[in-house]
Design an enzyme around this catalytic site. Sequence first.
Site, PDB file in Angstrom:
ATOM      1  N   ARG A  28       0.861  -1.312   0.036  1.00 36.21           N
ATOM      2  CA  ARG A  28       0.055   0.013  -0.105  1.00 36.21           C
ATOM      3  C   ARG A  28       0.886   1.297  -0.118  1.00 36.21           C
ATOM      4  O   ARG A  28       0.599   2.356   0.634  1.00 36.21           O
ATOM      5  CB  ARG A  28      -1.085  -0.078   1.131  1.00 36.21           C
ATOM      6  CG  ARG A  28      -2.014  -0.977   1.279  1.00 36.21           C
ATOM      7  CD  ARG A  28      -3.139  -0.611   0.409  1.00 36.21           C
ATOM      8  NE  ARG A  28      -4.041  -1.865   0.360  1.00 36.21           N
ATOM      9  CZ  ARG A  28      -5.080  -1.865   1.058  1.00 36.21           C
ATOM     10  NH1 ARG A  28      -5.241  -0.976   1.781  1.00 36.21           N
ATOM     11  NH2 ARG A  28      -5.754  -2.829   0.874  1.00 36.21           N
ATOM     12  N   ARG A  32      -3.716   6.304   0.335  1.00 36.26           N
ATOM     13  CA  ARG A  32      -4.058   7.504   0.994  1.00 36.26           C
ATOM     14  C   ARG A  32      -3.090   8.338   1.791  1.00 36.26           C
ATOM     15  O   ARG A  32      -3.402   9.606   2.020  1.00 36.26           O
ATOM     16  CB  ARG A  32      -5.561   7.209   1.739  1.00 36.26           C
ATOM     17  CG  ARG A  32      -6.477   6.843   0.843  1.00 36.26           C
ATOM     18  CD  ARG A  32      -7.971   6.386   1.471  1.00 36.26           C
ATOM     19  NE  ARG A  32      -7.348   4.909   2.031  1.00 36.26           N
ATOM     20  CZ  ARG A  32      -8.107   4.197   2.832  1.00 36.26           C
ATOM     21  NH1 ARG A  32      -9.407   4.648   3.058  1.00 36.26           N
ATOM     22  NH2 ARG A  32      -7.904   2.983   3.004  1.00 36.26           N
ATOM     23  N   ASP A  77      -6.616  -3.548  -7.620  1.00 41.64           N
ATOM     24  CA  ASP A  77      -7.098  -4.002  -5.972  1.00 41.64           C
ATOM     25  C   ASP A  77      -7.644  -5.523  -6.457  1.00 41.64           C
ATOM     26  O   ASP A  77      -7.589  -5.750  -7.594  1.00 41.64           O
ATOM     27  CB  ASP A  77      -8.452  -3.344  -5.680  1.00 41.64           C
ATOM     28  CG  ASP A  77      -8.772  -3.676  -4.076  1.00 41.64           C
ATOM     29  OD1 ASP A  77      -8.215  -3.215  -3.460  1.00 41.64           O
ATOM     30  OD2 ASP A  77      -9.654  -4.838  -4.018  1.00 41.64           O
ATOM     31  N   TYR A 152     -14.503 -12.404   0.734  1.00 39.00           N
ATOM     32  CA  TYR A 152     -15.242 -11.396   0.252  1.00 39.00           C
ATOM     33  C   TYR A 152     -16.518 -11.752  -0.636  1.00 39.00           C
ATOM     34  O   TYR A 152     -17.499 -11.204  -0.292  1.00 39.00           O
ATOM     35  CB  TYR A 152     -14.231 -10.432  -0.736  1.00 39.00           C
ATOM     36  CG  TYR A 152     -13.508  -9.476   0.034  1.00 39.00           C
ATOM     37  CD1 TYR A 152     -14.010  -8.627   1.067  1.00 39.00           C
ATOM     38  CD2 TYR A 152     -12.138  -9.811   0.034  1.00 39.00           C
ATOM     39  CE1 TYR A 152     -13.176  -7.785   1.890  1.00 39.00           C
ATOM     40  CE2 TYR A 152     -11.071  -9.076   0.827  1.00 39.00           C
ATOM     41  CZ  TYR A 152     -11.760  -7.934   1.550  1.00 39.00           C
ATOM     42  OH  TYR A 152     -10.789  -7.209   2.250  1.00 39.00           O
TER      43      TYR A 152
HETATM   44  O1  CP3 Z   1       0.133  -1.765  -2.307  1.00 33.38           O
HETATM   45  C1  CP3 Z   1      -0.326  -0.827  -3.278  1.00 33.38           C
HETATM   46  O2  CP3 Z   1       0.164   0.142  -3.079  1.00 33.38           O
HETATM   47  C2  CP3 Z   1      -0.934  -1.324  -4.499  1.00 33.38           C
HETATM   48  C3  CP3 Z   1      -2.316  -1.252  -4.256  1.00 33.38           C
HETATM   49  C4  CP3 Z   1      -3.418  -2.209  -3.517  1.00 33.38           C
HETATM   50  C5  CP3 Z   1      -4.717  -1.766  -3.394  1.00 33.38           C
HETATM   51  N1  CP3 Z   1      -5.246  -2.741  -2.863  1.00 33.38           N
HETATM   52  C6  CP3 Z   1      -4.990  -0.473  -3.343  1.00 33.38           C
HETATM   53  C7  CP3 Z   1      -6.214   0.105  -2.714  1.00 33.38           C
HETATM   54  C8  CP3 Z   1      -3.047  -3.445  -3.380  1.00 33.38           C
HETATM   55  C9  CP3 Z   1      -2.229  -4.315  -3.254  1.00 33.38           C
HETATM   56  C10 CP3 Z   1      -4.372  -3.952  -2.822  1.00 33.38           C
HETATM   57  C11 CP3 Z   1      -4.556  -5.419  -2.176  1.00 33.38           C
HETATM   58  C12 CP3 Z   1      -5.832  -5.516  -1.294  1.00 33.38           C
HETATM   59  N2  CP3 Z   1      -7.243  -4.915  -1.584  1.00 33.38           N
HETATM   60  C13 CP3 Z   1      -5.641  -6.535  -0.470  1.00 33.38           C
HETATM   61  C14 CP3 Z   1      -4.630  -7.348   0.024  1.00 33.38           C
HETATM   62  C15 CP3 Z   1      -3.483  -6.343   0.858  1.00 33.38           C
HETATM   63  C16 CP3 Z   1      -3.950  -6.157   2.130  1.00 33.38           C
HETATM   64  O3  CP3 Z   1      -3.890  -5.151   2.701  1.00 33.38           O
HETATM   65  O4  CP3 Z   1      -4.112  -7.155   2.849  1.00 33.38           O
HETATM   66  C17 CP3 Z   1      -7.011  -6.491   0.084  1.00 33.38           C
HETATM   67  C18 CP3 Z   1      -7.613  -7.355   1.309  1.00 33.38           C
HETATM   68  C19 CP3 Z   1      -7.824  -5.570  -0.513  1.00 33.38           C
HETATM   69  C20 CP3 Z   1      -9.181  -5.294  -0.038  1.00 33.38           C
HETATM   70  C21 CP3 Z   1      -9.490  -3.782  -0.033  1.00 33.38           C
HETATM   71  N3  CP3 Z   1      -9.471  -2.702  -0.990  1.00 33.38           N
HETATM   72  C22 CP3 Z   1      -9.281  -3.103   1.304  1.00 33.38           C
HETATM   73  C23 CP3 Z   1      -9.385  -3.898   2.608  1.00 33.38           C
HETATM   74  C24 CP3 Z   1      -9.579  -1.723   0.993  1.00 33.38           C
HETATM   75  C25 CP3 Z   1      -9.320  -0.489   2.046  1.00 33.38           C
HETATM   76  C26 CP3 Z   1     -10.811  -0.091   2.291  1.00 33.38           C
HETATM   77  C27 CP3 Z   1     -10.638   1.191   3.012  1.00 33.38           C
HETATM   78  O5  CP3 Z   1     -11.239   2.181   2.395  1.00 33.38           O
HETATM   79  O6  CP3 Z   1     -10.203   1.269   4.076  1.00 33.38           O
HETATM   80  C28 CP3 Z   1      -9.848  -1.546  -0.404  1.00 33.38           C
HETATM   81  C29 CP3 Z   1      -9.641  -0.317  -1.057  1.00 33.38           C
HETATM   82  C30 CP3 Z   1      -8.337   0.093  -1.561  1.00 33.38           C
HETATM   83  N4  CP3 Z   1      -7.391  -0.548  -2.343  1.00 33.38           N
HETATM   84  C31 CP3 Z   1      -7.643   1.351  -1.428  1.00 33.38           C
HETATM   85  C32 CP3 Z   1      -6.393   1.486  -2.073  1.00 33.38           C
HETATM   86  C33 CP3 Z   1      -5.371   2.704  -2.258  1.00 33.38           C
HETATM   87  C34 CP3 Z   1      -8.471   2.493  -0.811  1.00 33.38           C
HETATM   88  C35 CP3 Z   1      -9.274   3.075  -1.575  1.00 33.38           C
HETATM   89  C36 CP3 Z   1      -9.192   4.655  -1.689  1.00 33.38           C
HETATM   90  O7  CP3 Z   1      -8.080   5.252  -1.773  1.00 33.38           O
HETATM   91  O8  CP3 Z   1     -10.292   5.356  -1.642  1.00 33.38           O
END
Ligand code: CP3
Length: 345
Positions: A28, A32, A77, A152
């Site tokens: 990540r 944000r 994602d 999910y």
């Molecule tokens: O790592 C990186 O910088 C690459 C981008 C990335 C995202 N999601 C961007 C994202 C990666 C590798 C993921 C994988 C992902 N998504 C996982 C596995 C990694 C982990 O964290 O365990 C999981 C479980 C998800 C599912 C998911 N998508 C979650 C839990 C969330 C966060 C929800 C929240 O708002 O707190 C997302 C959304 C997400 N994916 C965001 C980002 C940057 C936030 C969206 C936003 O900016 O509004």
Amino acid sequence: MNPETAESPFVRACRRLPVPHTPVWYMRQAGRSLPEYRAVRADVPMLTACATPDLIVEITMQPVRRYGVDAAIFFSDIVVPLKAIGIDLDIKPGVGPVVADPIRDTAGVDTLRALDPGDVPYVTEAIRTLTKELGATPLIGFAGAPFTLASYLIEGGPSKSHDHTKAMMYGDPALWHALMGRLTDITLAYLRLQADAGASAIQLFDSWVGAVAPEDYREFVLPYTSRIFAGLADLDVPRIHFGVGTGELLGLLGEAGADVVGVDWRVPLDEAARRVGPGKALQGNLDPAILFAPWEVVERRARDVLTRGEAAEGHVFNLGHGVPPTTDPGQLGRLTDLVHEVSAR
Ligand code: CP3
């Protein structure tokens, strides 16, 4: 394998070869915590950004420019390939992926058709552009692992206890295996197309598999993760396997066949090296919450991670999970420089 990146510290560490310094990147890292990310995402929904090559490229590059990390991770994602085959889902800000019709029967499993590269043209296009822009800096492609995707899809959204998921696993093993089989095909196809487009490594995120006991992992999950890693073996790109809360599963994660095992912050890397066994590199594992402590604490803990990481045959420095959204980017900049300085050989 993109030849320009083959000699990079990141790829060499994944292959357990000598490196000039310990490579570092952050899960990540694009997200944000960066003001430049919030600026470009201001009016764009998450899944729209994930389907727009220009935005994918810009957001993927942001942490590379700012921190000088040793690898980029593709901005996307884990639910993107599911959306691409027509599953009705969205990513709700502050919540995560939400699925309109949770999958709990055979008809639901049948909605998971095979993934074709033509379903995600924006992924291929963005990776091609990125590998040119990144030059010698490797790009990590990724996918969600079958268990985490299944959670999910079955729960319909994020879950702490994964009750419905386990209800299917224990209560209807035939349905479980059918679902995991489909998700494995999709994940394998998705990772292969990323490597074919130019990704220099791939990471399989099984974020929530720490909820499963070892004997259940062996029966209900390992056949699928093993099939994914075996199905990537011919591509010659390092394969990373990561999960959270996997202290009791580290040996099994190693058995699944990845080159690198990602470790969360709960198990020190020297102990993790013992649990994973020989022939693997490790990735990790500073507690992300440490980033909120004063710099002196971050420095002391990061040095400890580097020292313990010497017990592994190869070490890629990372956090134990993703960068928290409220992290001060200044802390990550200093941490990146510290890792490079302290580990210089
Ligand atoms: O790592 C990186 O910088 C690459 C981008 C990335 C995202 N999601 C961007 C994202 C990666 C590798 C993921 C994988 C992902 N998504 C996982 C596995 C990694 C982990 O964290 O365990 C999981 C479980 C998800 C599912 C998911 N998508 C979650 C839990 C969330 C966060 C929800 C929240 O708002 O707190 C997302 C959304 C997400 N994916 C965001 C980002 C940057 C936030 C969206 C936003 O900016 O509004």
